[in-house]
Design an enzyme around this catalytic site. Sequence first.
Site, PDB file in Angstrom:
ATOM      1  CD  GLU A  68      58.305   9.126  20.197  1.00 30.47           C
ATOM      2  OE1 GLU A  68      57.481   7.628  20.983  1.00 30.47           O
ATOM      3  OE2 GLU A  68      58.163   9.715  20.820  1.00 30.47           O
TER       4      GLU A  68
ATOM      5  CG  ASP B  60      54.545  11.462  32.753  1.00 36.08           C
ATOM      6  OD1 ASP B  60      54.608  10.576  31.977  1.00 36.08           O
ATOM      7  OD2 ASP B  60      54.196  12.861  32.938  1.00 36.08           O
ATOM      8  CG  HIS B  61      53.750   5.293  29.990  1.00 33.83           C
ATOM      9  ND1 HIS B  61      53.594   6.995  28.928  1.00 33.83           N
ATOM     10  CD2 HIS B  61      54.999   5.654  29.302  1.00 33.83           C
ATOM     11  CE1 HIS B  61      54.504   8.088  27.845  1.00 33.83           C
ATOM     12  NE2 HIS B  61      54.962   6.516  28.033  1.00 33.83           N
TER      13      HIS B  61
ATOM     14  CE  LYS C 239      58.684   4.930  29.906  1.00 34.06           C
ATOM     15  NZ  LYS C 239      58.563   4.645  28.814  1.00 34.06           N
TER      16      LYS C 239
ATOM     17  CG  HIS D 296      55.506  11.667  28.504  1.00 41.24           C
ATOM     18  ND1 HIS D 296      54.852  11.133  29.470  1.00 41.24           N
ATOM     19  CD2 HIS D 296      55.349  11.283  27.470  1.00 41.24           C
ATOM     20  CE1 HIS D 296      54.390  10.755  28.812  1.00 41.24           C
ATOM     21  NE2 HIS D 296      54.449  10.794  27.708  1.00 41.24           N
TER      22      HIS D 296
HETATM   23  C1  BG6 Z   1      53.450   9.133  24.701  1.00 42.23           C
HETATM   24  C2  BG6 Z   1      53.241  10.438  23.494  1.00 42.23           C
HETATM   25  O1  BG6 Z   1      52.905  10.042  26.022  1.00 42.23           O
HETATM   26  O2  BG6 Z   1      54.395   8.895  24.965  1.00 42.23           O
HETATM   27  C3  BG6 Z   1      53.949   9.366  22.197  1.00 42.23           C
HETATM   28  O3  BG6 Z   1      51.461  10.562  23.751  1.00 42.23           O
HETATM   29  C4  BG6 Z   1      55.276   8.579  22.539  1.00 42.23           C
HETATM   30  O4  BG6 Z   1      53.550  10.761  21.188  1.00 42.23           O
HETATM   31  C5  BG6 Z   1      55.087   8.080  24.216  1.00 42.23           C
HETATM   32  O5  BG6 Z   1      55.011   8.324  21.641  1.00 42.23           O
HETATM   33  C6  BG6 Z   1      56.942   7.203  24.203  1.00 42.23           C
HETATM   34  O6  BG6 Z   1      56.104   6.613  25.241  1.00 42.23           O
HETATM   35  P1  BG6 Z   1      57.522   5.588  25.456  1.00 42.23           P
HETATM   36  O7  BG6 Z   1      57.372   4.751  26.466  1.00 42.23           O
HETATM   37  O8  BG6 Z   1      57.549   5.111  24.488  1.00 42.23           O
HETATM   38  O9  BG6 Z   1      58.837   6.588  25.260  1.00 42.23           O
END
Ligand code: BG6
Length: 503
Positions: free
Chosen positions: A229, A190-191, A195, A253
């Site tokens: 976003e 989960d990226h 962070k 997230h």
């Molecule tokens: C991704 C989603 O996991 O996370 C995207 O699939 C989203 O739709 C993105 O834009 C948001 O990541 P970050 O790091 O730009 O907040």
Amino acid sequence: MTTAEKDHPQTGPFLGVIFGASGDLAKRKLMPAIFNLSRDGLLDSSFAILGVSRKEMTDEAFRKKIIADMEELAPGELTESMKEKLIPHFFYMSGDVTQAETYERLKARMSEINQQCGTGGNAFFYLATAPTLFSPVIHALGNEGLIAETSDYWRRVVIEKPFGHDLGSAQQLNADIQRELGEDQIYRIDHYLGKETVQNIAVLRFANGMFQPFWSNLYIDHVQVTVAETLGVEGRGGYYEHAGALRDMIPNHILQLLSLIAMEMPLSFGADDMRNEQVKVLRAIRPLEGEDVTRNVIRGQYGPGTIDEKKLAAYRDEENVNPESLTETYVAMRLAIDNQRWAGVPFYLRTGKRLAERVTEIVVEFKKPPFTPFRETTVESLEPNQLIIRIQPDEGISLRFVTKVPGTLLELDEVDMEFRYADYFGRAPATGYDRLLYDCIRGEATLFRRADMVEAGWRAIAGIQAEWEVNPESLTDYSSGSWGPAEADALLSRDGRQWRVYV
Ligand code: BG6
């Protein structure tokens, strides 16, 4: 992780096999992460990366592509000496991952690279592929004996999101891959957990004595999480049509952010201790069903509008999107956590595309003091104290409180005490993949999602998915460049609260 590994910041020797190596994720996130780790001296000199994808390419062509990509993404960062040092570590193999013969060749190639680079048999497999391939690739690796560990080397698999599309499919996928792999070999990405600011939530709460006594329903009125976003679906219409804002952002997230804000103090920052506490709080989220969904969850879809004076099309006019699509690009909800610490404290979550500003923030709003001796002043109308954790951009933390305006009269106003990462540490926090890859190579799983966490995330939204399935029309429009549907404001105003306003 052993003590020796902790004392030594470099990874050991390893081979990283990246499936989907010619794709966008590899280009934008994974390869730059490898370069960053190498630049920071964190990779053992005995490492190799083997890219796998369908595209025909030689090692040479792959290496050229990586250099060209890096130069495009970070012009001027790749010096000649870095190129010379790094490029020989990259290899490529073309192959169709649905064919058994690909894995026979992969096995041979891995042992050849192992000999050449001394990677010691250690390997991770990164599945930067379509989610439908997660299970088949893992089974094929298992059939070829490529993921069996020995006392001499480790084997790990990194899985991208989405991990399933609902509770049932996530449970199925977990059961399926656990037939081939031990849970300690599985690294679900989960990226958001990569962070800096997200990792700092736990540090802020547990390394600072001053917040601990206030961190409960005794002093906290409510919590807001905003992930806004300005981007639309950016050519990902095909994926997004089936995902929507709920699946795309909430069970992963945003619930990760919530779990870090709401968890009990773990025994340690170790993988088991941290994740045991996170999963407990995820399981305490009160499930919403039927009528409660209608009352507490708002879904919207962006129509046309303007951002930065640019005219933007409606979601339904995007590429690969059904012109009558009922997919939501915005979701806001009010959740309750049923445990002693949080009983009575609403958690308001919202996320959407094409909103007025790009901002990810957590607002912890404190209760107003029960009594104030400032009857003749403006204090009654002042806003309550807020702790604002800014995840991105302009990462930082600020505390909003009331102060006396200098002067003879007793006048009060709100001020912000601000900490900005950029002021203190001078450099932008990393995007996340560097840290996550590094941790995976070192066998440190704290920042990866365990099977039960993934399932708890899906379980928390299962009732919403079910309700929307029978009632897909419950969708409101909002203009691109706005802050989302008016109904989302009403969700808070009926509780006498409001979303933090951005100017
Ligand atoms: C991704 C989603 O996991 O996370 C995207 O699939 C989203 O739709 C993105 O834009 C948001 O990541 P970050 O790091 O730009 O907040």
